[in-house]
Design a protein around this motif. Sequence first.
Motif, PDB file in Angstrom:
ATOM      1  N   ILE A   7       0.836  -1.208   0.000  1.00 20.73           N
ATOM      2  CA  ILE A   7       0.000   0.000   0.000  1.00 20.73           C
ATOM      3  C   ILE A   7       0.864   1.248   0.000  1.00 20.73           C
ATOM      4  CG2 ILE A   7      -1.537   1.386   1.456  1.00 20.73           C
ATOM      5  CD1 ILE A   7      -2.975  -1.207   2.193  1.00 20.73           C
ATOM      6  N   LEU A   8       1.844   1.304   0.899  1.00 18.64           N
ATOM      7  CA  LEU A   8       2.713   2.477   0.984  1.00 18.64           C
ATOM      8  C   LEU A   8       3.500   2.674  -0.309  1.00 18.64           C
ATOM      9  CD1 LEU A   8       4.176   2.068   4.612  1.00 18.64           C
ATOM     10  CD2 LEU A   8       2.201   3.432   3.901  1.00 18.64           C
ATOM     11  N   GLU A   9       4.021   1.580  -0.843  1.00 15.13           N
ATOM     12  CA  GLU A   9       4.823   1.668  -2.064  1.00 15.13           C
ATOM     13  C   GLU A   9       3.989   2.149  -3.249  1.00 15.13           C
ATOM     14  OE1 GLU A   9       8.023   1.179  -2.756  1.00 15.13           O
ATOM     15  OE2 GLU A   9       8.784   0.431  -0.839  1.00 15.13           O
ATOM     16  N   ILE A  10       2.768   1.649  -3.379  1.00 16.09           N
ATOM     17  CA  ILE A  10       1.911   2.057  -4.498  1.00 16.09           C
ATOM     18  C   ILE A  10       1.528   3.521  -4.386  1.00 16.09           C
ATOM     19  CG2 ILE A  10      -0.366   1.781  -5.561  1.00 16.09           C
ATOM     20  CD1 ILE A  10      -0.211  -1.154  -5.108  1.00 16.09           C
ATOM     21  N   LEU A  11       1.160   3.961  -3.189  1.00 17.62           N
ATOM     22  CA  LEU A  11       0.750   5.358  -3.014  1.00 17.62           C
ATOM     23  C   LEU A  11       1.863   6.311  -3.429  1.00 17.62           C
ATOM     24  CD1 LEU A  11      -1.197   5.206   0.369  1.00 17.62           C
ATOM     25  CD2 LEU A  11      -2.151   5.728  -1.878  1.00 17.62           C
ATOM     26  N   TYR A  12       3.089   5.994  -3.087  1.00 15.12           N
ATOM     27  CA  TYR A  12       4.195   6.873  -3.461  1.00 15.12           C
ATOM     28  C   TYR A  12       4.593   6.702  -4.923  1.00 15.12           C
ATOM     29  CZ  TYR A  12       8.781   9.140  -3.495  1.00 15.12           C
ATOM     30  OH  TYR A  12       9.850   9.949  -3.797  1.00 15.12           O
ATOM     31  N   ALA A  13       4.513   5.477  -5.438  1.00 18.52           N
ATOM     32  CA  ALA A  13       4.932   5.224  -6.816  1.00 18.52           C
ATOM     33  C   ALA A  13       3.934   5.737  -7.847  1.00 18.52           C
ATOM     34  CB  ALA A  13       5.147   3.724  -7.031  1.00 18.52           C
ATOM     35  N   LEU A  52      -7.092   3.886  -4.657  1.00 21.46           N
ATOM     36  CA  LEU A  52      -6.401   2.675  -4.225  1.00 21.46           C
ATOM     37  C   LEU A  52      -7.403   1.652  -3.704  1.00 21.46           C
ATOM     38  CD1 LEU A  52      -3.465   1.500  -3.703  1.00 21.46           C
ATOM     39  CD2 LEU A  52      -3.816   2.213  -1.354  1.00 21.46           C
ATOM     40  N   ALA A  53      -8.406   2.129  -2.966  1.00 19.81           N
ATOM     41  CA  ALA A  53      -9.418   1.227  -2.403  1.00 19.81           C
ATOM     42  C   ALA A  53     -10.206   0.510  -3.495  1.00 19.81           C
ATOM     43  CB  ALA A  53     -10.366   2.011  -1.493  1.00 19.81           C
ATOM     44  N   ARG A  54     -10.328   1.137  -4.659  1.00 21.81           N
ATOM     45  CA  ARG A  54     -11.099   0.532  -5.754  1.00 21.81           C
ATOM     46  C   ARG A  54     -10.270  -0.401  -6.634  1.00 21.81           C
ATOM     47  NH1 ARG A  54     -13.675   5.754  -6.019  1.00 21.81           N
ATOM     48  NH2 ARG A  54     -12.265   6.440  -7.676  1.00 21.81           N
ATOM     49  N   LEU A  55      -8.968  -0.462  -6.403  1.00 22.17           N
ATOM     50  CA  LEU A  55      -8.116  -1.305  -7.245  1.00 22.17           C
ATOM     51  C   LEU A  55      -8.541  -2.766  -7.180  1.00 22.17           C
ATOM     52  CD1 LEU A  55      -4.384  -0.189  -6.862  1.00 22.17           C
ATOM     53  CD2 LEU A  55      -5.843   0.018  -8.877  1.00 22.17           C
ATOM     54  N   GLU A  56      -8.540  -3.407  -8.330  1.00 21.61           N
ATOM     55  CA  GLU A  56      -8.801  -4.844  -8.400  1.00 21.61           C
ATOM     56  C   GLU A  56      -7.550  -5.562  -8.891  1.00 21.61           C
ATOM     57  OE1 GLU A  56     -12.288  -5.483 -10.760  1.00 21.61           O
ATOM     58  OE2 GLU A  56     -13.604  -4.467  -9.332  1.00 21.61           O
ATOM     59  N   ASN A  57      -7.505  -6.851  -8.690  1.00 21.05           N
ATOM     60  CA  ASN A  57      -6.335  -7.623  -9.108  1.00 21.05           C
ATOM     61  C   ASN A  57      -6.028  -7.431 -10.590  1.00 21.05           C
ATOM     62  OD1 ASN A  57      -6.166  -8.649  -6.503  1.00 21.05           O
ATOM     63  ND2 ASN A  57      -7.323 -10.492  -6.979  1.00 21.05           N
ATOM     64  N   ASN A 115     -12.748  -8.325   3.785  1.00 22.88           N
ATOM     65  CA  ASN A 115     -13.542  -7.316   3.079  1.00 22.88           C
ATOM     66  C   ASN A 115     -12.624  -6.330   2.367  1.00 22.88           C
ATOM     67  OD1 ASN A 115     -16.070  -8.301   4.112  1.00 22.88           O
ATOM     68  ND2 ASN A 115     -15.569  -7.327   6.066  1.00 22.88           N
ATOM     69  N   PRO A 116     -13.129  -5.661   1.332  1.00 25.62           N
ATOM     70  CA  PRO A 116     -12.300  -4.649   0.660  1.00 25.62           C
ATOM     71  C   PRO A 116     -11.949  -3.515   1.622  1.00 25.62           C
ATOM     72  CG  PRO A 116     -14.214  -5.214  -0.677  1.00 25.62           C
ATOM     73  CD  PRO A 116     -14.436  -5.840   0.665  1.00 25.62           C
ATOM     74  N   LEU A 117     -10.706  -3.080   1.609  1.00 25.52           N
ATOM     75  CA  LEU A 117     -10.322  -1.911   2.397  1.00 25.52           C
ATOM     76  C   LEU A 117     -10.995  -0.678   1.809  1.00 25.52           C
ATOM     77  CD1 LEU A 117      -6.463  -2.227   3.039  1.00 25.52           C
ATOM     78  CD2 LEU A 117      -8.306  -2.656   4.651  1.00 25.52           C
ATOM     79  N   ASP A 118     -11.497   0.224   2.665  1.00 24.51           N
ATOM     80  CA  ASP A 118     -12.003   1.491   2.163  1.00 24.51           C
ATOM     81  C   ASP A 118     -10.963   2.579   2.427  1.00 24.51           C
ATOM     82  OD1 ASP A 118     -12.232   2.300   4.839  1.00 24.51           O
ATOM     83  OD2 ASP A 118     -14.359   1.802   4.951  1.00 24.51           O
ATOM     84  N   ARG A 119     -11.241   3.788   1.981  1.00 29.07           N
ATOM     85  CA  ARG A 119     -10.234   4.845   2.080  1.00 29.07           C
ATOM     86  C   ARG A 119      -9.924   5.214   3.533  1.00 29.07           C
ATOM     87  NH1 ARG A 119     -13.252  10.373  -0.029  1.00 29.07           N
ATOM     88  NH2 ARG A 119     -14.936  10.395   1.480  1.00 29.07           N
ATOM     89  N   THR A 120     -10.908   5.021   4.430  1.00 26.24           N
ATOM     90  CA  THR A 120     -10.663   5.299   5.848  1.00 26.24           C
ATOM     91  C   THR A 120      -9.672   4.293   6.425  1.00 26.24           C
ATOM     92  OG1 THR A 120     -12.906   6.196   6.074  1.00 26.24           O
ATOM     93  CG2 THR A 120     -11.744   5.609   8.099  1.00 26.24           C
ATOM     94  N   ASN A 121      -9.826   3.010   6.058  1.00 25.11           N
ATOM     95  CA  ASN A 121      -8.873   1.993   6.492  1.00 25.11           C
ATOM     96  C   ASN A 121      -7.465   2.332   6.019  1.00 25.11           C
ATOM     97  OD1 ASN A 121     -11.339  -0.453   5.562  1.00 25.11           O
ATOM     98  ND2 ASN A 121     -10.963   0.347   7.620  1.00 25.11           N
ATOM     99  N   ILE A 122      -7.365   2.747   4.757  1.00 26.60           N
ATOM    100  CA  ILE A 122      -6.059   3.067   4.176  1.00 26.60           C
ATOM    101  C   ILE A 122      -5.465   4.292   4.867  1.00 26.60           C
ATOM    102  CG2 ILE A 122      -4.901   3.825   2.043  1.00 26.60           C
ATOM    103  CD1 ILE A 122      -7.074   2.127   0.549  1.00 26.60           C
TER     104      ILE A 122
END
Length: 312
Positions: free
Chosen positions: A154-160, A168-173, A232-239
């Motif tokens: 999560i941290l790596e994707i947000l910065y990259a 990010l919360a809506r990302l699917e595989n 469950n899917p993470l939401d933006r608050t979780n992130i």
Amino acid sequence: MRDVQLSNTLKKISPLAMGSEAYEFLNMLIVEAGLSKETVKSYGKDLRGFLEYCGRMGAAKPAELGIDTVSGYLRMQVESGLSPATAARSAAAVRTFIKYMISRNLIDNDFTILIETPQRPENLPEVYSIEQIIKLLDSPDIERDKFFYRDKAILEILYASGMRASELARLENKDINFRLGYLRCTGKGNKERLVPLANSSISHIRNYLERERPAMEKPAGAGNLFLSRLGNPLDRTNIWRIVKGYAARAGIPNFTTHSFRHSFATHLLSGGADLRSVQEMLGHSSVTTTQIYTHLQENQLIETHKKHHPRG
């Protein structure tokens, strides 16, 4: 519209002057414009105050609405002590609603160009150094953190990528292209964009998918990339909470998910990236929005000059 707060907002608007028009407008924002429910709730809150004012001023129908009523309402908001940012947001909601009624031939003349919008103050986001970001990226501990691989990814994707927490919360595989090294991101207005990923980010995503996610997956989050401990899917608050926790550990207490976005853009421009490319990667509809990061660079240069030049 299953959102309870949004439904309540619509119920409160319907009986007001031009309430039926506002109701249809807010529905249109979700169905046709693809705006999020959070954004539409903000529009509804702003329009409710405007419609109540119109009722008091005797403008109960679109045809009775004029520049004097609109200007009077916006002036009243500024004089009531609202912040420029809040007043500007309200003015934008009112202007968009009026344009909607013009498009439906409910108002003959487009007087929106005569509406003066309160100016937003230029609040520049805080600049974080590359060293601070690296310290934050390195803060997850494989011995200490149960979801080390997920959180690291999560941290790596947000910065990259510079993507928003909601994106990010809506990302699917299926949104990750490992072979070509990019992800497909769905932003505001359901607009899609492709964002390149660093090799390190791809490696951390693979680790998460192989070592943690299979044990976490439940039917509720089958397609989502990032899952909670319950599957469950993470939401933006979780992130947001995940990022805040690691930022506090790294000694950066004011850091948020959006700080990654600011750092992504600022560091790219500092490294020589062109403004248009950064605009595309951030998903800004206008390059004007992206230009805030050039101001950040200018301020940083000025501070560096003052600190290190003999005549600074």
